[in-house]
Design an enzyme around this catalytic site. Structure first.
Site, PDB file in Angstrom:
ATOM      1  N   SER A 134       0.785  -1.169   0.006  1.00 34.16           N
ATOM      2  CA  SER A 134       0.088  -0.016  -0.010  1.00 34.16           C
ATOM      3  C   SER A 134       0.855   1.242  -0.080  1.00 34.16           C
ATOM      4  CB  SER A 134      -0.762  -0.150   1.256  1.00 34.16           C
ATOM      5  OG  SER A 134      -1.358   1.398   1.615  1.00 34.16           O
ATOM      6  N   TYR A 172      -1.764  -0.406  10.461  1.00 37.64           N
ATOM      7  CA  TYR A 172      -2.154  -0.793   9.257  1.00 37.64           C
ATOM      8  C   TYR A 172      -1.058  -0.841   8.344  1.00 37.64           C
ATOM      9  CZ  TYR A 172      -3.642  -1.325   4.238  1.00 37.64           C
ATOM     10  OH  TYR A 172      -3.765  -1.567   3.124  1.00 37.64           O
ATOM     11  N   LYS A 193       1.828  -3.709   6.600  1.00 38.96           N
ATOM     12  CA  LYS A 193       2.410  -3.715   5.185  1.00 38.96           C
ATOM     13  C   LYS A 193       3.879  -3.703   4.921  1.00 38.96           C
ATOM     14  CE  LYS A 193      -1.599  -4.539   3.318  1.00 38.96           C
ATOM     15  NZ  LYS A 193      -1.771  -5.787   2.728  1.00 38.96           N
TER      16      LYS A 193
END
Ligand code: NAD
Ligand code: UD1
Length: 481
Positions: free
Chosen positions: A254, A278, A282
């Protein structure tokens, strides 16, 4: 839609890299009428009144899609012979009633996709088997459809924690004759035994790993849940891949790994400073991939850093169905347009941008999905030793919140009431990609702009105001995890 010539790799790069083909499917017979069996269920049944698939069985749609090739003479769509035959079927009548376009939207989507897949899907990839984790989700379902159309055999593993099996039924219906090449296992990647069974059922040439949780706010509230799904799940997958000798991976990363870069366009070698759990999951998964490549150069790994996916399949039958209150801008806007929410709060209108609102790189989900086919081609290209490389998937264009909301208003004919609010903590002012590396090395380039994104988003939203369910869904973030 035309493709630029640089998308075509040299003929040498289209060679197959493995002599032996994958083992045939070893799945048990299941309830599905066409295609490989669904190994386990868990479908949320929609109510009848807004679900086209309760009226139109997948065979009808397959016939609709495949029998209706464009008329070669001056025929209109509705007067071509195959179209007339299909019209007689009960299903098409329903499409006309519900979609109002006599299925032309479906045809447009499938034809565009078939043409794209022909370009993107290297002939040497045809027949290869790809495991797609998270393939029932928003991006995954679009990618699975393209993989099927390009001739891959696809096995989806998904826990359905944030998706519906209906998405895969629709993919199967849209894939027509290729539907037989799709199998589904309901499994959680955190369950190693479950994953092991999937790998025991077929030999995979590569894995595309979409499965994971993606809500930034929720990751702040429940970091362990995010590390569990996104990091532990990825480690499980990598271990089982290694044990089965499958060492080609495309990973869903991302733009969140960049945090708030000082400048845009953002390049792959910019500092990686994610702002939230989050983004850190990643980045950790990326680092794990880099480490395993360094420990074993037989691995080939492509890390795709997505910018802001928007839109839906042009047919309007596959799209994004977020749980609970949407976190991202366009799913929120779409729910306002269908009357589910009153207004949009703009998170800051005093940024140093063209109109004061935040600037992002919105990318059509179909373009994004197609990037995975180009990544696979790179992995299967025996002449390239890819190692472990990261690529931005974006358009390279910055669009403000007001610009994309205006584009959506034009596409939908709906007014989106706006409320000016405070900046959202952690938001970047301007974040858009440089897709130059993906263009140069993967031969991929996004071809759609915000007009097409908003058109296709509205096509999906207006057909499915409540997503895959018929009414306000009882599912909530985290409810099934
Ligand atoms: P999505 O939630 O629609 O799809 C993810 C899928 O993974 C869902 O079908 C979900 O049920 C499944 N899943 C989640 N945890 C699982 C587990 N432990 N085991 C098996 N299946 C599991 O999300 P999406 O938008 O399609 O995103 C796909 C991937 O791309 C994710 O990894 C996400 O982090 C990444 N990504 C998405 C965006 C975005 O804006 N959509 C941006 C950047 C990166
Ligand atoms: C968010 C995530 C990011 C993730 C990306 C794609 C945060 C802080 N970041 O980024 O980690 O990679 O999604 O999934 O959540 N906006 C509004 N009102 C709204 C919603 C959004 O004005 O109700 C604005 C935002 O301030 C931003 C733009 O719209 O300027 C896009 O927001 P969003 O869709 O949430 O994406 P990102 O901020 O890029």
């Amino acid at each position: 839609m035309q493709y630029t010539p640089h998308r075509h790799p040299p003929a040498a790069s289209r060679r197959r890299t493995r002599g032996s083909g994958p083992r045939p499917w070893r799945t048990r017979a299941g309830p599905a009428a066409t295609g490989p069996p669904v190994l386990s269920s868990g479908v949320r049944q929609p109510r009848a009144h807004s679900n086209f698939f309760l009226h139109l069985d997948s065979l009808s749609l397959s016939l609709l899609v495949h029998a209706s090739s464009p008329p070669s003479r001056s025929d209109t769509w509705s007067s071509s012979r195959p179209f007339q035959q299909i019209r007689k079927r009960r299903g098409l009548q329903r499409v006309r009633e519900e979609g109002g376009d006599g299925g032309v939207g479906v045809l447009r989507g499938v034809e565009e996709m078939a043409a794209a897949a022909k370009e993107a899907g290297p002939s040497g990839c045809s027949g290869r088997a790809v495991l797609v984790t998270g393939g029932a989700g928003y991006i995954g379902s679009h990618a699975v459809l393209q993989l099927l159309t390009a001739g891959f055999r696809v096995v989806v593993v998904d826990s359905l924690a944030n998706s519906s099996e209906i998405a895969l039924r629709r993919v199967r219906a849209l894939a027509g004759e290729h539907a037989k090449n799709l199998a589904f296992h309901k499994a959680d990647i955190r369950d190693k035994d479950g994953l092991e069974k999937v790998f025991a059922s077929a030999r995979f040439d590569a894995v595309i790993h979409f499965a994971g949780l993606k809500a930034v706010g929720e990751s702040v509230q429940k970091p362990l849940l995010y590390y569990d799904h996104n990091v532990v799940g990825t480690i499980n997958l990598l271990e089982i891949m290694a044990a089965h000798g499958c060492k080609k991976l495309v990973f869903s990363s991302s733009a969140a790994v960049y945090g708030s870069p000082k400048n845009s366009p953002c390049m792959e070698d910019f500092p990686l400073i994610p702002h939230n759990p989050y983004g850190r999951t990643k980045l950790m998964a990326e680092e794990i991939c880099r480490d395993i490549y360094h420990s074993d150069p037989e691995w080939s790994i492509i890390l795709l850093r997505y910018f802001n996916p928007v839109g839906a399949h042009p047919s309007g039958y596959v799209g994004e169905d977020p749980c609970g209150t949407p976190n991202n801008l366009m799913p929120f806007v779409q729910q306002i347009a269908v009357g589910r929410r009153p207004s949009l709060t703009i998170f800051g209108n005093n940024y140093a941008t063209k109109d004061g609102t935040g600037v992002r790189d919105y990318i059509h989900v179909v373009d994004l999905a197609e990037g995975h086919l180009f990544a696979l081609r790179k992995l299967f290209d025996s002449s390239s030793n890819i190692g472990c490389e990261a690529y931005n998937l974006g358009t390279g264009k910055g669009t403000s919140v007001l610009e994309i909301v205006n584009a959506f208003e034009k596409a939908s004919g709906k007014k989106i009431p706006l409320v000016m609010g405070q900046r959202r903590p952690g938001d970047a002012e301007v974040l858009f990609s440089s897709p130059a590396k993906a263009e140069r090395e993967l031969h991929w380039k996004a071809k759609y702009g915000i007009t097409e994104m908003c058109r296709d988003l509205w096509n999906w939203a207006s057909k499915h105001p409540y997503g895959y369910a018929a009414s306000e869904s009882p599912k909530l973030n985290g409810s099934s995890r």
